[in-house]
Design a protein around this motif. Structure first.
Motif, PDB file in Angstrom:
ATOM      1  N   VAL A   1     -68.023 -11.831   8.713  1.00 55.83           N
ATOM      2  CA  VAL A   1     -67.993 -10.369   8.701  1.00 55.83           C
ATOM      3  C   VAL A   1     -66.995  -9.856   7.670  1.00 55.83           C
ATOM      4  CG1 VAL A   1     -67.529  -8.303  10.061  1.00 55.83           C
ATOM      5  CG2 VAL A   1     -68.744 -10.234  11.098  1.00 55.83           C
ATOM      6  N   ARG A   2     -65.812 -10.448   7.629  1.00 55.98           N
ATOM      7  CA  ARG A   2     -64.790  -9.999   6.672  1.00 55.98           C
ATOM      8  C   ARG A   2     -65.261 -10.178   5.233  1.00 55.98           C
ATOM      9  NH1 ARG A   2     -60.923 -13.001  10.147  1.00 55.98           N
ATOM     10  NH2 ARG A   2     -59.856 -11.481  11.496  1.00 55.98           N
ATOM     11  N   GLN A   3     -65.822 -11.350   4.938  1.00 54.94           N
ATOM     12  CA  GLN A   3     -66.272 -11.602   3.567  1.00 54.94           C
ATOM     13  C   GLN A   3     -67.377 -10.639   3.168  1.00 54.94           C
ATOM     14  OE1 GLN A   3     -65.261 -16.434   3.353  1.00 54.94           O
ATOM     15  NE2 GLN A   3     -67.358 -15.715   3.056  1.00 54.94           N
ATOM     16  N   MET A   4     -68.247 -10.323   4.101  1.00 52.66           N
ATOM     17  CA  MET A   4     -69.329  -9.394   3.812  1.00 52.66           C
ATOM     18  C   MET A   4     -68.797  -7.994   3.569  1.00 52.66           C
ATOM     19  SD  MET A   4     -72.867  -8.762   5.959  1.00 52.66           S
ATOM     20  CE  MET A   4     -73.304 -10.505   5.869  1.00 52.66           C
ATOM     21  N   MET A   5     -67.871  -7.556   4.374  1.00 51.64           N
ATOM     22  CA  MET A   5     -67.295  -6.219   4.212  1.00 51.64           C
ATOM     23  C   MET A   5     -66.542  -6.099   2.891  1.00 51.64           C
ATOM     24  SD  MET A   5     -65.931  -5.445   8.105  1.00 51.64           S
ATOM     25  CE  MET A   5     -65.442  -3.760   7.741  1.00 51.64           C
ATOM     26  N   LYS A   6     -65.781  -7.134   2.523  1.00 55.54           N
ATOM     27  CA  LYS A   6     -65.001  -7.085   1.285  1.00 55.54           C
ATOM     28  C   LYS A   6     -65.887  -7.049   0.046  1.00 55.54           C
ATOM     29  CE  LYS A   6     -60.930  -9.459   3.156  1.00 55.54           C
ATOM     30  NZ  LYS A   6     -60.119 -10.709   3.134  1.00 55.54           N
ATOM     31  N   ALA A   7     -67.082  -7.627   0.150  1.00 56.08           N
ATOM     32  CA  ALA A   7     -67.985  -7.682  -1.004  1.00 56.08           C
ATOM     33  C   ALA A   7     -68.973  -6.525  -1.034  1.00 56.08           C
ATOM     34  CB  ALA A   7     -68.747  -9.005  -0.987  1.00 56.08           C
ATOM     35  N   SER A   8     -68.844  -5.574  -0.121  1.00 53.49           N
ATOM     36  CA  SER A   8     -69.877  -4.546   0.054  1.00 53.49           C
ATOM     37  C   SER A   8     -69.906  -3.499  -1.051  1.00 53.49           C
ATOM     38  CB  SER A   8     -69.708  -3.851   1.403  1.00 53.49           C
ATOM     39  OG  SER A   8     -68.474  -3.150   1.462  1.00 53.49           O
ATOM     40  N   SER A   9     -68.784  -3.227  -1.693  1.00 52.54           N
ATOM     41  CA  SER A   9     -68.718  -2.217  -2.760  1.00 52.54           C
ATOM     42  C   SER A   9     -69.345  -0.890  -2.330  1.00 52.54           C
ATOM     43  CB  SER A   9     -69.421  -2.737  -4.029  1.00 52.54           C
ATOM     44  OG  SER A   9     -68.787  -3.891  -4.515  1.00 52.54           O
ATOM     45  N   GLY A  10     -69.022  -0.460  -1.134  1.00 52.91           N
ATOM     46  CA  GLY A  10     -69.501   0.828  -0.649  1.00 52.91           C
ATOM     47  C   GLY A  10     -70.772   0.764   0.174  1.00 52.91           C
ATOM     48  N   ALA A  11     -71.407  -0.403   0.284  1.00 54.57           N
ATOM     49  CA  ALA A  11     -72.649  -0.517   1.043  1.00 54.57           C
ATOM     50  C   ALA A  11     -72.406  -0.657   2.545  1.00 54.57           C
ATOM     51  CB  ALA A  11     -73.475  -1.701   0.545  1.00 54.57           C
ATOM     52  N   TRP A  12     -71.165  -0.981   2.931  1.00 51.24           N
ATOM     53  CA  TRP A  12     -70.859  -1.123   4.360  1.00 51.24           C
ATOM     54  C   TRP A  12     -70.472   0.244   4.911  1.00 51.24           C
ATOM     55  CZ3 TRP A  12     -70.920  -5.623   7.425  1.00 51.24           C
ATOM     56  CH2 TRP A  12     -70.451  -5.447   8.735  1.00 51.24           C
ATOM     57  N   VAL A  13     -71.234   0.729   5.887  1.00 52.52           N
ATOM     58  CA  VAL A  13     -70.973   2.029   6.500  1.00 52.52           C
ATOM     59  C   VAL A  13     -70.344   1.785   7.868  1.00 52.52           C
ATOM     60  CG1 VAL A  13     -71.946   4.219   7.258  1.00 52.52           C
ATOM     61  CG2 VAL A  13     -72.967   2.999   5.321  1.00 52.52           C
ATOM     62  N   PRO A  14     -69.057   2.112   8.046  1.00 51.14           N
ATOM     63  CA  PRO A  14     -68.397   1.867   9.335  1.00 51.14           C
ATOM     64  C   PRO A  14     -69.145   2.537  10.488  1.00 51.14           C
ATOM     65  CG  PRO A  14     -66.789   2.463   7.662  1.00 51.14           C
ATOM     66  CD  PRO A  14     -68.132   2.690   7.049  1.00 51.14           C
ATOM     67  N   GLY A  15     -69.305   1.794  11.568  1.00 52.11           N
ATOM     68  CA  GLY A  15     -70.003   2.316  12.727  1.00 52.11           C
ATOM     69  C   GLY A  15     -71.514   2.261  12.619  1.00 52.11           C
ATOM     70  N   GLN A  16     -72.033   1.839  11.477  1.00 57.46           N
ATOM     71  CA  GLN A  16     -73.487   1.785  11.276  1.00 57.46           C
ATOM     72  C   GLN A  16     -73.949   0.404  10.832  1.00 57.46           C
ATOM     73  OE1 GLN A  16     -75.573   4.920   8.929  1.00 57.46           O
ATOM     74  NE2 GLN A  16     -76.244   3.249   7.589  1.00 57.46           N
ATOM     75  N   THR A  17     -73.313  -0.140   9.799  1.00 57.23           N
ATOM     76  CA  THR A  17     -73.739  -1.423   9.244  1.00 57.23           C
ATOM     77  C   THR A  17     -73.364  -2.565  10.179  1.00 57.23           C
ATOM     78  OG1 THR A  17     -73.439  -0.554   7.013  1.00 57.23           O
ATOM     79  CG2 THR A  17     -73.604  -2.929   7.229  1.00 57.23           C
ATOM     80  N   GLY A  18     -74.265  -3.528  10.295  1.00 58.87           N
ATOM     81  CA  GLY A  18     -74.013  -4.721  11.094  1.00 58.87           C
ATOM     82  C   GLY A  18     -74.414  -5.968  10.331  1.00 58.87           C
ATOM     83  N   VAL A  19     -74.206  -7.117  10.940  1.00 60.94           N
ATOM     84  CA  VAL A  19     -74.517  -8.409  10.323  1.00 60.94           C
ATOM     85  C   VAL A  19     -75.609  -9.083  11.140  1.00 60.94           C
ATOM     86  CG1 VAL A  19     -73.646 -10.669   9.639  1.00 60.94           C
ATOM     87  CG2 VAL A  19     -72.157  -8.656   9.489  1.00 60.94           C
ATOM     88  N   ARG A  20     -76.633  -9.567  10.453  1.00 60.14           N
ATOM     89  CA  ARG A  20     -77.673 -10.356  11.114  1.00 60.14           C
ATOM     90  C   ARG A  20     -77.679 -11.759  10.518  1.00 60.14           C
ATOM     91  NH1 ARG A  20     -82.341  -9.627  14.305  1.00 60.14           N
ATOM     92  NH2 ARG A  20     -81.852  -7.401  14.374  1.00 60.14           N
ATOM     93  N   ALA A  21     -77.854 -12.746  11.394  1.00 62.82           N
ATOM     94  CA  ALA A  21     -77.962 -14.140  10.976  1.00 62.82           C
ATOM     95  C   ALA A  21     -79.342 -14.661  11.341  1.00 62.82           C
ATOM     96  CB  ALA A  21     -76.890 -14.984  11.656  1.00 62.82           C
ATOM     97  N   LEU A  22     -80.030 -15.230  10.376  1.00 62.52           N
ATOM     98  CA  LEU A  22     -81.282 -15.937  10.638  1.00 62.52           C
ATOM     99  C   LEU A  22     -80.979 -17.426  10.627  1.00 62.52           C
ATOM    100  CD1 LEU A  22     -83.859 -13.966   8.436  1.00 62.52           C
ATOM    101  CD2 LEU A  22     -83.217 -13.590  10.830  1.00 62.52           C
TER     102      LEU A  22
END
Length: 344
Positions: A191-212
């Motif tokens: 989750v941390r690595q994804m948030m740090k690399a988001s460049s504005g695409a991570w919306v707090p309270g909205q964006t989540g992580v899915r694993a396949l």
């Protein structure tokens, strides 16, 4: 028997067929169900993607009256990417209409329409193969690399945007004596690595992580002592006692899912001992662009997902071709957010 002239009826025009297909309930594949890609119909055969490298910096303090520290300019870069052409068809011979004749309440036209619909929209029809191709492309984009049917690369979004793919995270699920909280710690790393690399695409309270997950990774994860202990005293504990193949559950801030691909386990699949992570409900991280069809009827119009056509044999009047065309481009605009893991 039905004559080939029946296909001059307006109900077999490209626009009428497209409308009929759009009314059909879509037989969802998993990536379509997730609704990951933001639709973006375009009027051209290429899509421009603008890359904006905004720079954030800590401001050095300065005495009053000193020159103002100027904000660095944003660097913009725009590139064009071609949409892909998917074309698939079936040929209906005049001789195959030999047994079709009007009887009861059904007309000759209705029966021919039913046969065309079966070949276009049936369980093994043209549209099922088009949807299968979309699934392959979307699953690839969610991992950063879109491949063709032969396995060749159409677009490697890491290379296209000059981004190094994140290293594979070892979840160490086969460890017989895991450290306390080891799995949850790995989840937090994802989750941390994804948030740090988001460049504005991570919306707090909205964006989540899915694993396949592949089958082996999923089985090891759901059998892991840490995961089972978490659910032991909850209502979800029943799920651990029952079958959980191809299901989903929440753990460590991630929605985990056992991905069901093709039955051969290879044509469209997540490798058995792997897991792939991508953001959901993000701000434009995934885009599906649709270009218009090749016919003069669709020049400079906004693209649709699919263009069905009936093409008669004008020379010999012996057959009609039932065809479907699609011109998609599935883009991952934030490949740095994509993460991956292995079980051991």
């Amino acid at each position: 028997m039905a004559t080939i002239d029946i296909f001059n009826n307006d109900c077999f025009s490209a626009t009428s067929l497209a409308a009929a297909i759009n009314k059909q309930p879509f037989q969802p594949t998993r990536m379509s169900q997730i609704n990951l890609f933001m639709p973006n119909p375009v009027r051209t055969d290429a899509v421009w993607v603008e890359e904006l490298n905004g720079v954030l910096k800590v401001i050095q303090t300065s005495p009053r009256g000193a020159p103002v520290d100027q904000r660095p300019a944003d660097k913009r870069k725009a590139r064009a990417f071609k949409t892909s052409r998917i074309a698939h068809g079936d040929r209906l011979m005049a001789s195959e209409l030999q047994g079709i004749r009007a009887f009861g309440s059904e007309t000759e036209l209705m029966q021919v329409q039913a046969e065309v619909a079966r070949r276009m929209n049936g369980p093994t029809g043209i549209m099922r193969n088009v949807e299968m191709t979309w699934e392959n492309m979307m699953l690839g984009a969610a991992q950063g690399v879109v491949t063709d049917a032969d396995g060749s690369t159409l677009y490697n979004w890491f290379d296209e945007f000059g981004i190094t793919q994140a290293a594979e995270i070892n979840f160490d699920l086969s460890n017989a004596a895991p450290a306390s909280g080891a799995v949850r710690t790995k989840c937090s790393q994802v989750v941390r690595q994804m948030m740090k690399a988001s460049s504005g695409a991570w919306v707090p309270g909205q964006t989540g992580v899915r694993a396949l997950c592949g089958d082996d990774f999923w089985d090891a994860l759901t059998a892991h002592s840490e995961v089972r202990q978490t659910y032991l005293n909850t209502q979800e504990a029943r799920n651990l006692r029952e079958g959980v193949a191809y299901e989903t559950f929440q753990y460590g801030g991630i929605t985990w899912e056992n991905y069901r691909g093709t039955d051969d386990g290879s044509t469209i699949a997540i490798p058995a001992a792997k897991a792939k992570f991508f953001p959901e409900r993000s701000n434009g991280a995934f885009v599906a662009a649709w270009s218009p069809g090749e016919s003069f009827d669709f020049v400079n119009t906004l693209g649709l997902p699919v263009y069905p056509m009936i093409v008669p044999d004008d020379d010999r009047n012996m057959f009609v071709d039932i065809e479907a065309y699609s011109y998609p481009l599935f883009i991952c605009t934030r490949p740095g957010m994509l993460q991956r893991a292995k079980m051991a």
